[in-house]
Design an enzyme around this catalytic site. Structure first.
Site, PDB file in Angstrom:
ATOM      1  N   LYS A   1       0.831  -1.196   0.000  1.00  0.00           N
ATOM      2  CA  LYS A   1       0.000   0.000   0.000  1.00  0.00           C
ATOM      3  C   LYS A   1       0.875   1.259   0.000  1.00  0.00           C
ATOM      4  O   LYS A   1       2.049   1.160   0.374  1.00  0.00           O
ATOM      5  CB  LYS A   1      -0.954   0.013   1.197  1.00  0.00           C
TER       6      LYS A   1
ATOM      7  N   HIS B  24       0.389  -4.841   6.094  1.00  0.00           N
ATOM      8  CA  HIS B  24       1.052  -5.649   7.131  1.00  0.00           C
ATOM      9  C   HIS B  24       0.311  -5.594   8.471  1.00  0.00           C
ATOM     10  O   HIS B  24       0.517  -6.442   9.323  1.00  0.00           O
ATOM     11  CB  HIS B  24       2.541  -5.282   7.263  1.00  0.00           C
TER      12      HIS B  24
ATOM     13  N   LYS C 254      -0.633  -8.629  11.800  1.00  0.00           N
ATOM     14  CA  LYS C 254      -0.211  -8.521  13.204  1.00  0.00           C
ATOM     15  C   LYS C 254      -1.055  -9.472  14.049  1.00  0.00           C
ATOM     16  O   LYS C 254      -2.259  -9.586  13.834  1.00  0.00           O
ATOM     17  CB  LYS C 254      -0.367  -7.073  13.701  1.00  0.00           C
TER      18      LYS C 254
ATOM     19  N   GLU D 124       2.702   7.341  16.450  1.00  0.00           N
ATOM     20  CA  GLU D 124       4.115   6.948  16.462  1.00  0.00           C
ATOM     21  C   GLU D 124       4.956   8.090  17.000  1.00  0.00           C
ATOM     22  O   GLU D 124       4.611   9.262  16.801  1.00  0.00           O
ATOM     23  CB  GLU D 124       4.591   6.666  15.039  1.00  0.00           C
TER      24      GLU D 124
ATOM     25  N   ASP E  42      -1.501   7.278   4.221  1.00  0.00           N
ATOM     26  CA  ASP E  42      -0.465   6.330   4.653  1.00  0.00           C
ATOM     27  C   ASP E  42      -1.026   5.297   5.631  1.00  0.00           C
ATOM     28  O   ASP E  42      -0.699   4.121   5.556  1.00  0.00           O
ATOM     29  CB  ASP E  42       0.682   7.120   5.313  1.00  0.00           C
TER      30      ASP E  42
ATOM     31  N   HIS F   2      -4.406   0.746   6.672  1.00  0.00           N
ATOM     32  CA  HIS F   2      -4.334  -0.070   7.892  1.00  0.00           C
ATOM     33  C   HIS F   2      -5.578   0.078   8.786  1.00  0.00           C
ATOM     34  O   HIS F   2      -6.185  -0.899   9.193  1.00  0.00           O
ATOM     35  CB  HIS F   2      -3.121   0.325   8.735  1.00  0.00           C
TER      36      HIS F   2
ATOM     37  N   LYS G 103       2.386  11.174  13.357  1.00  0.00           N
ATOM     38  CA  LYS G 103       3.847  11.009  13.473  1.00  0.00           C
ATOM     39  C   LYS G 103       4.351  11.994  14.516  1.00  0.00           C
ATOM     40  O   LYS G 103       3.698  13.038  14.768  1.00  0.00           O
ATOM     41  CB  LYS G 103       4.523  11.354  12.140  1.00  0.00           C
TER      42      LYS G 103
ATOM     43  N   LYS H 279       4.750   5.488  20.823  1.00  0.00           N
ATOM     44  CA  LYS H 279       4.317   4.549  19.788  1.00  0.00           C
ATOM     45  C   LYS H 279       3.180   3.746  20.411  1.00  0.00           C
ATOM     46  O   LYS H 279       3.364   3.052  21.419  1.00  0.00           O
ATOM     47  CB  LYS H 279       5.489   3.625  19.435  1.00  0.00           C
TER      48      LYS H 279
HETATM   49  C1  BG6 Z   1       3.623   1.899   7.241  1.00  0.00           C
HETATM   50  C2  BG6 Z   1       3.632   3.386   7.045  1.00  0.00           C
HETATM   51  O1  BG6 Z   1       2.663   1.304   6.417  1.00  0.00           O
HETATM   52  O2  BG6 Z   1       3.344   1.602   8.603  1.00  0.00           O
HETATM   53  C3  BG6 Z   1       4.629   4.051   7.973  1.00  0.00           C
HETATM   54  O3  BG6 Z   1       3.973   3.685   5.708  1.00  0.00           O
HETATM   55  C4  BG6 Z   1       4.388   3.651   9.407  1.00  0.00           C
HETATM   56  O4  BG6 Z   1       4.580   5.472   7.861  1.00  0.00           O
HETATM   57  C5  BG6 Z   1       4.299   2.116   9.501  1.00  0.00           C
HETATM   58  O5  BG6 Z   1       5.461   4.119  10.191  1.00  0.00           O
HETATM   59  C6  BG6 Z   1       3.900   1.707  10.888  1.00  0.00           C
HETATM   60  O6  BG6 Z   1       3.992   0.310  10.977  1.00  0.00           O
HETATM   61  P1  BG6 Z   1       4.182  -0.394  12.363  1.00  0.00           P
HETATM   62  O7  BG6 Z   1       4.085  -1.841  12.079  1.00  0.00           O
HETATM   63  O8  BG6 Z   1       5.527   0.043  12.881  1.00  0.00           O
HETATM   64  O9  BG6 Z   1       3.098   0.135  13.245  1.00  0.00           O
END
Ligand code: BG6
Length: 466
Positions: free
Chosen positions: A160, A190, A194, A228, A247, A252, A341, A346
């Site tokens: 994505k 992804h 999880k 994050e 993003d 997600h 961000k 996080k």
């Molecule tokens: C990605 C985004 O898909 O997911 C990033 O492009 C983001 O900007 C990341 O930091 C976060 O993934 P995770 O698994 O660290 O939460």
């Protein structure tokens, strides 16, 4: 779902376009290393790394070792050698059709050498703008037809964001369909891989106490949050084109929202889960235009414009919006999606607030599904304070996976690659899901593009924006 029995491991070649890039270095090669170490993939797994510039296997392996060391993992030399033996570098000009024929020769040669038909996976770890031309080159070279004897399939793996808006997403889907069928296309999100995200379906289906109260009668609100502490980490071009909403929210978080709000299918299999997700995604609505100011927030951390060297940039690094679903289960429940961000921590979590019985406008129980940094489930329950009085207090009943010290499970990219190698599409987004998610997002993107909602500046490390 991942089948780990030996019989299920398919012999395959994964061709990674953009093998020297960040995604491949930080996620894909370490994931392949871990899968090999855990003996989850076939002995006949081969990797062809495509690079535009000169690169050697040794250099790639050195980078991998450096990455593993920096993430404090002990290097298993046997696995490193295993990977090294199976890695080939193909230097290519991606605009040159003859280079794709050479790639085909390389794949044929590897197959001939091992005398096994290998499924061909093409992982596009490149910017989204390169997807369509690359897929067309792959198709034109006949690489979409499976192994050279055409008795196992080719699969396309893409990351994505799938497009920039609904229009470009439709075009991209159409372009890909010219070379790869829908069932050969693996759209990676992804987050779906999880562990605790997969747990959503189990929590809902195996706990009648939750299933019975899952809807507007008992639920006051749902918030899905992925904030994050890191900034954009040198991904200037990508981020300037993408922004926080595209993003993370459009992909997600919208996928998680679908898992939370869909009707539970009779059985959890690939087709029924996808059908249930599409059916609820079709009903997700953005705030109405006149509510956009009160129900959506776009923010940018201070210092962002200097970082991207564009004083005019209005790209958001924080986004939140309240969606709704006008059906019998969810009518009236605010569904908030939030990402940012350079925030104070996080944290990825799903927070479900249940209505108080006496005062429905107030929350009483809160169910929190923690996804990151720790996976776990917490239910806040109301209990009597011990003693003569009648006071009531809230205490958390919690469970964290980390408490089971011996438990080891795959990280998201390991899961994604293992499933793609095994031909299991359950955890990948279908084209219908992607389009519905853009449809639900588009009113917000349009209102923001028209300047309806002002950009809020926030300090790095903030815990909230406005
Ligand atoms: C990605 C985004 O898909 O997911 C990033 O492009 C983001 O900007 C990341 O930091 C976060 O993934 P995770 O698994 O660290 O939460």
């Amino acid at each position: 779902m991942v089948k780990s029995s030996h019989e299920q491991r398919e012999p395959a070649i994964i061709t990674i376009f953009g093998v020297s890039g960040d995604l491949s270095r930080r996620k894909l090669l370490p994931a392949l290393y871990n899968l090999a170490k855990a003996n989850i993939i076939s002995e006949h797994t081969y990797i062809v790394g495509v690079s535009r510039r000169e690169l050697t296997v040794d250099r790639l392996i050195d980078d991998l070792e450096e990455h593993l060391t920096s993430s404090r993992r002990k290097i298993d030399q046997h696995t490193i050698n295993w990977l090294k033996d199976r890695l080939t570098i193909q230097v290519m000009d991606l605009d040159e059709q003859s280079d794709f024929k050479k790639l085909r020769d390389t794949l044929d040669r590897i197959e001939d050498k091992v005398s096994v038909c290998l499924s061909r996976l093409f992982y596009l770890a490149v910017p989204v703008s390169a997807f369509s031309p690359l897929v067309s080159m792959i198709g034109a070279a006949g690489l979409n037809k499976g192994c050279q004897h055409a008795n196992v399939e080719s699969r396309l793996l893409i990351e994505k964001p799938f497009g920039y808006d609904i229009k470009s997403a439709k075009l991209l889907i159409g372009d890909i369909l010219k070379s790869f069928k829908e069932h050969e296309t693996y759209r990676i999100d992804h987050y779906l891989a999880k562990e605790t995200v997969q747990n959503i379906l189990i929590l809902r289906s195996q706990n009648p106490v939750l299933e019975a109260s899952w809807g507007h009668k008992y639920i006051k609100s749902i918030t899905i949050r992925a904030i994050e502490s890191i900034g954009i980490e040198n991904r200037v071009d990508f981020y300037e084109q993408t922004g926080a909403f595209r993003d993370v929210i459009q992909s997600h978080l919208m996928q998680i929202l679908a898992l939370i709000t869909m009707e539970m299918p009779e059985s959890i299999n690939t087709d029924s889960v996808h059908r249930a997700k599409v059916s609820v995604l079709e009903q997700i609505q953005a705030p109405r235009r006149e509510m956009m100011v009160s129900q959506s927030v776009r923010g940018q951390y201070r210092g962002y414009t200097e970082e991207v060297d564009n004083t005019e940039s209005i790209t958001e690094t924080y986004a939140s919006a309240i969606f709704s679903i006008d059906n019998d289960r969810w009518r009236g429940v605010p569904l908030k999606l939030e990402t940012g961000k350079a925030m104070n921590e996080k944290l990825t979590e799903i927070v479900v607030e249940f209505k108080s019985r006496q005062r429905p406008e107030e929350a009483s129980n809160i169910l929190t599904v923690k996804i990151q940094p720790e996976d776990g489930v917490i239910l806040d329950v109301r209990v009597k304070v011990p003693g003569f009085g009648e006071a009531v207090e809230t205490i958390p009943v919690d469970f964290y996976y980390k408490e089971r010290k011996s438990l080891k499970y795959p990280d998201a990219y390991e899961r994604v690659i293992a499933d793609a190698l095994h031909g299991d599409r359950t955890l990948f987004a279908t084209s219908e899901e992607v389009l519905e998610s853009w449809r639900a997002s588009q009113p917000i993107l349009d209102a923001w593009a028209d300047g309806d909602v002002q950009l809020e500046l926030y300090e790095k490390g903030a815990s909230s924006v406005v």
